[in-house]
Design a protein around this motif. Structure first.
Motif, PDB file in Angstrom:
ATOM      1  N   MET A 153      73.532  37.085  15.384  1.00 61.01           N
ATOM      2  CA  MET A 153      73.360  36.997  14.088  1.00 61.01           C
ATOM      3  C   MET A 153      74.358  38.191  13.473  1.00 61.01           C
ATOM      4  N   LEU A 154      74.654  39.087  14.222  1.00 59.43           N
ATOM      5  CA  LEU A 154      75.523  40.218  13.756  1.00 59.43           C
ATOM      6  C   LEU A 154      77.063  39.507  13.631  1.00 59.43           C
ATOM      7  N   LYS A 155      77.294  38.887  14.836  1.00 64.48           N
ATOM      8  CA  LYS A 155      78.472  37.981  14.808  1.00 64.48           C
ATOM      9  C   LYS A 155      78.841  37.348  13.712  1.00 64.48           C
ATOM     10  N   VAL A 196      72.219  39.662   8.417  1.00 67.76           N
ATOM     11  CA  VAL A 196      71.701  40.956   8.765  1.00 67.76           C
ATOM     12  C   VAL A 196      70.221  41.306   8.771  1.00 67.76           C
ATOM     13  N   VAL A 197      69.622  40.497   7.748  1.00 60.81           N
ATOM     14  CA  VAL A 197      68.167  40.464   7.639  1.00 60.81           C
ATOM     15  C   VAL A 197      67.600  39.600   8.711  1.00 60.81           C
ATOM     16  N   VAL A 198      68.034  38.424   9.148  1.00 63.86           N
ATOM     17  CA  VAL A 198      67.622  37.626  10.395  1.00 63.86           C
ATOM     18  C   VAL A 198      67.743  38.656  11.848  1.00 63.86           C
ATOM     19  N   ALA A 199      68.815  39.438  11.764  1.00 65.00           N
ATOM     20  CA  ALA A 199      69.018  40.203  13.018  1.00 65.00           C
ATOM     21  C   ALA A 199      67.900  41.351  12.998  1.00 65.00           C
ATOM     22  N   TRP A 213      76.625  37.254   4.510  1.00 60.35           N
ATOM     23  CA  TRP A 213      76.468  38.321   5.861  1.00 60.35           C
ATOM     24  C   TRP A 213      75.247  38.990   5.441  1.00 60.35           C
ATOM     25  N   SER A 214      74.324  39.127   4.345  1.00 58.77           N
ATOM     26  CA  SER A 214      73.167  39.901   4.200  1.00 58.77           C
ATOM     27  C   SER A 214      72.270  39.233   4.778  1.00 58.77           C
ATOM     28  N   GLN A 234      81.382  37.245  10.401  1.00 66.22           N
ATOM     29  CA  GLN A 234      82.349  36.040  10.023  1.00 66.22           C
ATOM     30  C   GLN A 234      82.324  35.524   8.559  1.00 66.22           C
ATOM     31  N   ARG A 235      81.349  36.319   7.966  1.00 67.81           N
ATOM     32  CA  ARG A 235      80.757  35.801   6.298  1.00 67.81           C
ATOM     33  C   ARG A 235      81.123  37.275   5.712  1.00 67.81           C
ATOM     34  N   THR A 236      81.829  37.981   6.076  1.00 66.09           N
ATOM     35  CA  THR A 236      82.326  39.171   5.132  1.00 66.09           C
ATOM     36  C   THR A 236      83.646  38.875   4.776  1.00 66.09           C
ATOM     37  N   TYR A 237      83.660  39.181   3.330  1.00 64.59           N
ATOM     38  CA  TYR A 237      84.909  39.068   2.649  1.00 64.59           C
ATOM     39  C   TYR A 237      85.148  39.862   1.298  1.00 64.59           C
ATOM     40  N   GLY A 238      86.360  39.910   0.688  1.00 64.20           N
ATOM     41  CA  GLY A 238      86.358  40.478  -0.568  1.00 64.20           C
ATOM     42  C   GLY A 238      85.923  41.845  -0.560  1.00 64.20           C
TER      43      GLY A 238
END
Length: 446
Positions: free
Chosen positions: A252-254, A234-237, A230-231, A258-262
């Motif tokens: 990019m934020l979407k 976020v940088v690209v966004a 996700w990070s 989708q890559r957030t977990y744990g």
């Protein structure tokens, strides 16, 4: 509520990864609890930046006591956490110069980072170039005695120290040097790791070089050895937002969601919702906040992210409702949250609300710092209430903490008024103290 101090968060995603790589030993994963007359206690008491930590270590040795290398690494980690970089560097130097400890690749990377923070770019470059060949090269490929001549050489420091230098160049805005260093990595056979990619990607985003940013992202996504999380998105966004490409930023934020977990989900949501706010999409901010609240116990960092997002969206009503929710919760008191609200009130011209909230906090026994007082003083000054501005600025002066920078125009007006009212000595004392403590760069010519 208990008090919680403020915390800066520059280049946080990259810093967290670097920090995790630097502090890899088991000892550094544990919080260090000082005992009575422990070495850590002696070091922690030497708060003056000019104090010699080497002398403290030598004294400990002279008393016949042992200093373990893992223990020193813990000390360095703790000192870095509290921004005592000069003392941390002294311990790092003592490890190698005084006691001939064997340095690991992480030790070298940490030293390089500390040199850059204490002494600046040129000494850091000199230290980087001075790393001995024995530490730079390690033979790692060997099939048999017959093929020993075909062994491939890799730098033992690998990307760790290179990443420190890359991050330093990026932090200082010396982007032209990034190409030189990455070319050197290629020539030495050092593969880019995730941190390297993110530093370069962040440099492209900072300079709004959309074309290079997109090409590098595609390369990362195609690299089977790199896990794009996700990070990265976020940088690209952020890069797209700088270039005014709102729809691409939202895409990019979407992907980031989708890559957030744990355990990283909380931090991810805090970052993503602030960027939704920067895109001006209030519905997405509230939607993600509801998801955030379902993760578990709410923490101050989440409230801070959401409050700053609502302020950015000019949703003062929503911000006030969130503030009530925070105050009724079980989190510890974090001065950053009321500071943010008071500053927002003042910036929106809602001085009465700022004053009322400040009064309520004071009456409830909360310990305030200079920031909200300075904001209110500025509000009084803008509204022509110079007497109240002066009294509030005096309170701010008494409540000042390291890092506070008073509003120069308000300070100048207050000092001028004090001098006109016969408070010349008091005005000069304030200016002298602020200059000596680094709050202002020079004594105002009034």
């Amino acid at each position: 509520m208990k008090h919680l101090g403020s915390n800066a968060w520059p280049h946080y995603a990259i810093f967290r990864v670097l920090r995790a790589r630097f502090c890899s030993s088991e000892a550094t994963r544990k919080s260090y609890a000082p005992t009575e007359d422990s070495l850590y206690r002696r070091i922690s008491r030497a708060g003056n930046p000019r104090a010699s930590i080497a002398a403290v270590l030598d004294q400990w040795i002279d008393e016949g006591k042992e200093v373990k290398q893992d223990e020193l690494r813990v000390f360095i980690k703790e000192l870095r956490k509290y921004l005592r970089f000069r003392h941390a560097l002294q311990i790092s130097e003592w490890m190698s110069y005084q006691r001939n400890h064997v340095l690991s690749t992480s030790d070298i990377a940490v030293r390089l980072d500390l040199v850059s923070r204490v002494h600046g770019l040129e000494p850091a470059e000199k230290y980087f170039d001075s790393i001995p060949e024995t530490m730079r090269v390690f033979q790692v490929f060997r099939k048999s005695r017959a093929t020993m001549q075909k062994m491939k050489k890799f730098t033992l420091i690998s990307s760790l120290s290179y990443n420190v230098m890359l991050n330093l160049y990026a932090r200082l805005g010396k982007y032209e040097k990034l190409d030189v260093l990455t070319q050197e990595m290629e020539e030495m056979g050092i593969s880019w790791d995730k941190v390297t990619y993110n530093i370069i990607l962040n440099a492209h985003a900072t300079t709004a070089d959309v074309e290079e940013m997109e090409k590098l992202l595609m390369k990362m996504e195609a690299d089977a050895l790199i896990s794009v999380n996700w990070s990265t998105y976020v940088v690209v966004a952020n890069g797209f937002l700088k270039s005014g490409l709102k729809e691409k930023a939202l895409t990019m934020l979407k992907r980031a969601e989708q890559r957030t977990y744990g355990i990283s989900r909380r931090l991810a949501y805090e970052n993503i919702l602030t960027l939704y706010a920067a895109c001006g999409v209030k519905d997405e901010v509230y939607r993600l906040w509801e998801l955030y609240k379902n993760i578990g116990k709410l923490v101050n960092s989440g409230y801070l992210s959401m409050l700053s997002s609502l302020v950015k969206l000019d949703d003062i009503d929503g911000a006030e409702r969130l503030l009530v929710e925070w105050e009724s919760g079980t989190t510890v008191f974090d001065i950053r949250i009321p500071n943010l609200m008071i500053r927002a009130y003042c910036q929106k011209g809602l001085l009465e609300k700022a004053v009322a909230y400040l009064k309520r906090l004071t009456e409830s026994g909360k310990e305030l710092d200079a920031l909200p007082l300075d904001c209110v003083a500025t509000g009084y000054f803008i509204n022509g209430q110079i007497v109240k501005a002066v009294e509030t600025m005096k309170e701010a002066f008494l409540a000042r903490r390291p890092g506070w920078k008073p509003n120069q125009n308000t300070l100048a007006a207050c000092v001028k008024y004090m001098k006109g009212q016969g408070e010349e000595e008091g005005a000069e004392e304030i200016l002298k103290s602020l200059k000596e403590e680094g709050y202002i760069s020079s004594i105002l010519a009034l």
